[in-house]
Design a protein around this motif. Sequence first.
Motif: not given
Length: 631
Positions: A113-120, A217-221, A101-111
């Motif tokens: 930018s952080v999204a959760l990246r989950m690699e199984v 990737w997950f965002d705004q849950v 698990i980590t985070t990156d700046s790949s979110s689709c929301f400009s305001q």
Amino acid sequence: MGFRDAYFPTFCSLLLFCFSCLSAELGLAQTALVEVDASWNLSRKIPDTLFGLFFEEINHARAGGIWAELVSNRGFEAGGPHTPSNIDPWSIIGDESSIYITTDSSSCFSQNSVALRMEVLCENCPAAGVGVYNPGFLGMNVEEGKTYNLVMYIRSLESMELTASLTCSDGLQNLASVSIQDIDLSNWTKIEMQLLAQGTCRTSRLELTSMEKGVIWFDQVSLMPSETYKGGCFVEGDWLRNAFRWRETIGPWEQRPGHFGDVWNYWTDDGLGYYEFLQLAEDLGASPIWVFNVGINHHDEVDTSIIEPFVKDVLDSLEFARGSTESTWGAVRATMGHPERFPVKYVAIGNEDCGKEFYRGNYIKFYDAIRKAYPDIQMISNCDGSSRPLDHPAGLYDFHVYTSAAKLFIMKNKFDRTSRIGPKVFVSEYAVTEKRDAGKGSLLASLAEAAFLIGLEKNSDIVQMASYAPLFVNYNDRTWNPDAIVFNSWQQYGTPSYWMRTYFRESSGSVIHPITISSSCSDSLAASAITWQDTEDIFLRVKIVNFGPNAANLTISSRGLQAGVNTAKSTVTVLTSGNLLDENSFSEPNKVVPVTSKLPDAAEEMEALLAPYSFTSFDLALDQYKLVAEM
């Protein structure tokens, strides 16, 4: 509210007063005569605004409180904009060999930018899958038979099956579950689903798991109960970067960046933002008070114009609330579904900032700009004008008091000699906070506060508004003690201070009458008399605090009544308990609550017994009574 000046020196905290009267020495009931002039000659209307609510983001009152969002840090922004970042309170299901698990700046929301990246990572994952879970704000309450709306944004380059579940905190009891499969997730996709709970758990969590190898990737849950209300003060901060930015809280919830409250030290996603605050006040039939301090203490000796953007920001916020639909920000409000203007009538310039070096100079800049744009808005100064005149213009001045029970009882006379010329008084924060007196909300504290409010009633020609603070506290995050209402994920109770306040809910807009107390121990009593009406009847209410250790044989004499007393509809309500420091709790929520009973002996002149350390309200129903229109 701030930490400074929260506690004052105390004296005789539990002894309260050393009464000189003989009855106290002998442990006998004292005698007291309360005389009420119920005629219209010297009566006065109490302001409609006198007693209100103070709502502040403290103790998780908003995030994890009245706001229905169950997921804490739903946008993964709490760890800051730089990735990889901390994702608390999200946690991992699985070990390092099965999931990364980590985070990156790949979110689709400009305001945001952080999204959760989950690699199984696992080929043969555990039967329950691996993933992440969120425990909410100190525990989610999930109840059998209720539906919960889950919204989240996900993306995956592989075809992966994902399961969203509600489980008990140990992850063993599955309460609800739904699968996501056969959906093209190559681009960010909004997923909406409902989870129907098959069981009840007060400390639940939301799990997002998979058994298939790949990256998602997950965002705004977001998770909310399907039954929600649509729904203060949020001005304080030690650093400008953490300030509450109103315009960042009015757009779509997915685009709200949230912010860290660095006074009370927790993150909020600003789901209940400026627009929702205005809506809530409107639905309650209240006039919201817009409190701000962004830029109020800023100083730049070289470029004084640096304050101008802060002034414009405040003017824009008022235009959003009050501007026409033709204005820039009024049009934004209209597009959000509210073309009608919000009734913002008061603006507090700062909060507990009077003593700061640059407050007065910057105050004038804000005052002049707001007065020019909205001449009807009443500005509230942070500086106390109760003892001497203010050196700057204001419609009202803010007065805060946090102290011992003995001192607050004495302060029932605080505004007796305050000048009636100039700004009115806004007592926006008051409470007994001395630890030995207040505990987590004691009878003793509530009695002192009741006497103080009786004093505000009697001085309501100069005191315009008053509110207890804080209103709410999450039991698991007691940043401040005491508070009016205590809650956790599934239950709540009112402290004695909350119940005491219910005695005053009919005071605003009622008529107050002159009252005198004659007693050898009158220093231990506080009383007021009002005329109020409900949908059917009109009442003379006499409220009396007995702040002494002995009962009192009381005579109430009411002269000038315009009608007789209806004994069948008259009542008496008493707030007391067996111990001064008694408190309510989840296990005993009604240990200290008002008890109402019939008053068969109600009359223009009547006798009653006041219990020691008690707050009593006598409501005398009046026959064929008619209020004077001018009152």
